[in-house]
Design a protein around this motif. Structure first.
Motif, short mmCIF file in Angstrom:
data_model
loop_
_atom_site.label_atom_id
_atom_site.label_comp_id
_atom_site.label_asym_id
_atom_site.label_seq_id
_atom_site.Cartn_x
_atom_site.Cartn_y
_atom_site.Cartn_z
N LYS A 70 14.76 -10.04 -2.96
CA LYS A 70 15.35 -11.32 -3.35
C LYS A 70 16.85 -11.21 -3.54
O LYS A 70 17.60 -12.18 -3.31
N HIS A 71 17.32 -10.04 -3.97
CA HIS A 71 18.75 -9.86 -4.14
C HIS A 71 19.45 -9.73 -2.79
O HIS A 71 20.57 -10.23 -2.61
N PHE A 72 18.79 -9.08 -1.83
CA PHE A 72 19.41 -8.94 -0.52
C PHE A 72 19.51 -10.29 0.19
O PHE A 72 20.56 -10.64 0.73
N ILE A 73 18.43 -11.06 0.21
CA ILE A 73 18.49 -12.32 0.95
C ILE A 73 19.40 -13.34 0.25
O ILE A 73 19.82 -14.32 0.85
N GLY A 74 19.72 -13.07 -1.01
CA GLY A 74 20.67 -13.92 -1.74
C GLY A 74 22.09 -13.39 -1.71
O GLY A 74 22.98 -13.99 -2.32
N PRO A 127 26.28 5.14 2.47
CA PRO A 127 25.59 5.85 1.37
C PRO A 127 26.31 5.72 0.04
O PRO A 127 25.68 5.83 -1.02
N GLU A 128 27.61 5.49 0.08
CA GLU A 128 28.38 5.43 -1.16
C GLU A 128 28.34 4.05 -1.80
O GLU A 128 28.82 3.87 -2.93
N ASP A 129 27.78 3.06 -1.11
CA ASP A 129 27.80 1.69 -1.62
C ASP A 129 26.59 1.41 -2.51
O ASP A 129 25.54 2.05 -2.37
N PRO A 130 26.73 0.47 -3.45
CA PRO A 130 25.62 0.14 -4.35
C PRO A 130 24.39 -0.34 -3.60
O PRO A 130 24.48 -0.91 -2.50
N VAL A 147 0.82 -1.22 0.00
CA VAL A 147 0.00 0.00 0.00
C VAL A 147 0.86 1.26 0.00
O VAL A 147 0.32 2.37 0.03
N ARG A 148 2.18 1.11 -0.05
CA ARG A 148 3.09 2.25 -0.11
C ARG A 148 4.19 1.96 -1.14
O ARG A 148 5.39 2.02 -0.82
N PRO A 149 3.82 1.63 -2.37
CA PRO A 149 4.82 1.21 -3.36
C PRO A 149 5.80 2.31 -3.74
O PRO A 149 6.86 2.02 -4.30
N GLU A 150 5.45 3.55 -3.45
CA GLU A 150 6.34 4.66 -3.83
C GLU A 150 7.51 4.84 -2.87
O GLU A 150 8.47 5.57 -3.18
N VAL A 151 7.46 4.18 -1.72
CA VAL A 151 8.52 4.34 -0.71
C VAL A 151 9.65 3.35 -1.02
O VAL A 151 9.41 2.15 -1.09
N PRO A 152 10.87 3.84 -1.18
CA PRO A 152 11.97 2.92 -1.53
C PRO A 152 12.44 2.08 -0.34
O PRO A 152 12.35 2.50 0.82
N THR A 153 12.90 0.90 -0.63
CA THR A 153 13.60 0.06 0.35
C THR A 153 14.93 -0.33 -0.29
O THR A 153 14.97 -1.16 -1.20
N GLU A 154 15.99 0.28 0.18
CA GLU A 154 17.30 0.12 -0.44
C GLU A 154 18.26 -0.56 0.53
O GLU A 154 18.66 0.01 1.54
N PHE A 155 18.59 -1.79 0.22
CA PHE A 155 19.50 -2.56 1.05
C PHE A 155 20.94 -2.28 0.61
O PHE A 155 21.29 -2.52 -0.54
#
Length: 226
Positions: free
Chosen positions: A111-115, A102-105, A62-70
């Motif tokens: 799925k990419h984070f848990i892998g 902050p400087e890291d990719p 319900v909040r798809p606009e909010v980023p989750t950046e691992f």
């Protein structure tokens, strides 16, 4: 199709915010935490990220606009001298260097984070998923279970030897917890700033929050710390 928003979504938002806060608390200063406190991070990460219907997906729908950046610095084998090149390692785990800045990719996909690689077990990469599942499902974070996979057996052999001596191995959960809290902070902040409410019960007051809503306690805590 837009996701259905009902009372269970409000419950999911509350549980998400409280779970992230619990992960943050347990992940701070891992060297000062007991093994039991650190073990408790595993079921929280499982609930947030790995269960069949992860809590993260429930609130993000319900909040798809909010980023989750691992941001994680994936583990790589350290450079070794020639004399050490052929030494066999059963298990190697990353430490605080896994926590990206902050400087890291960015890994934007769950799925990419848990892998992502966080160590090595018997010559092959060890992933976030495998570490969390082991501590949650085998060592007792959720279940005290029987090892099923190769990483489970290797981690399980070391764990009893470390009881009462070191939390060095299990501290990896705190480092993963720090990464997860940083990634989920924008989503948590979005919920606290604009939570789902029942307009029949909740009205925003002159202090800017909804009296009688679960978020009121969070605003109270913030005001008391100022």
């Amino acid at each position: 199709m837009a996701p259905k928003i009902g009372p269970e979504t409000m419950l999911a938002e509350w549980l998400f915010v409280e779970t992230v806060a619990d992960v943050r608390r347990r992940s701070e200063d891992p060297g000062a935490r007991s093994r039991y406190e650190l073990l408790g991070i595993a079921p929280l990460l499982r609930k947030l990220l790995i269960d069949a219907s992860p809590l993260l997906n429930a609130v993000r729908a319900v909040r798809p606009e909010v980023p989750t950046e691992f941001r994680i610095k994936q583990w790589t084998a350290p450079l070794v001298g020639r004399d050490d090149a052929d030494l066999p390692y059963l298990l190697r785990l990353g430490g605080p260097e896994l926590v990206g800045g902050p400087e890291d990719p960015v890994l934007p996909k769950l799925k990419h984070f848990i892998g992502a690689r966080v160590g090595q077990v018997q010559g092959r990469p060890l992933t976030v998923l495998e570490v969390v599942k082991y501590y949650a499902n085998v060592e007792g974070g959720v279940h005290f279970g029987v090892p099923k996979d190769e990483p489970d057996y290797v981690l399980g052999k070391a764990a009893p030897l470390l009881l009462g001596h070191s939390t060095g191995q299990i501290e990896i959960l705190a480092h993963l917890g720090t990464i997860v809290v940083d990634a989920l902070a924008p989503l948590r902040d979005s919920i606290l700033a604009s939570p789902l409410v029942d307009t029949r019960m909740h009205r925003r007051n002159d202090r800017g929050f909804y009296a009688g809503h679960w978020t009121a306690d969070h605003y109270k805590d913030v005001s008391e710390r100022r």
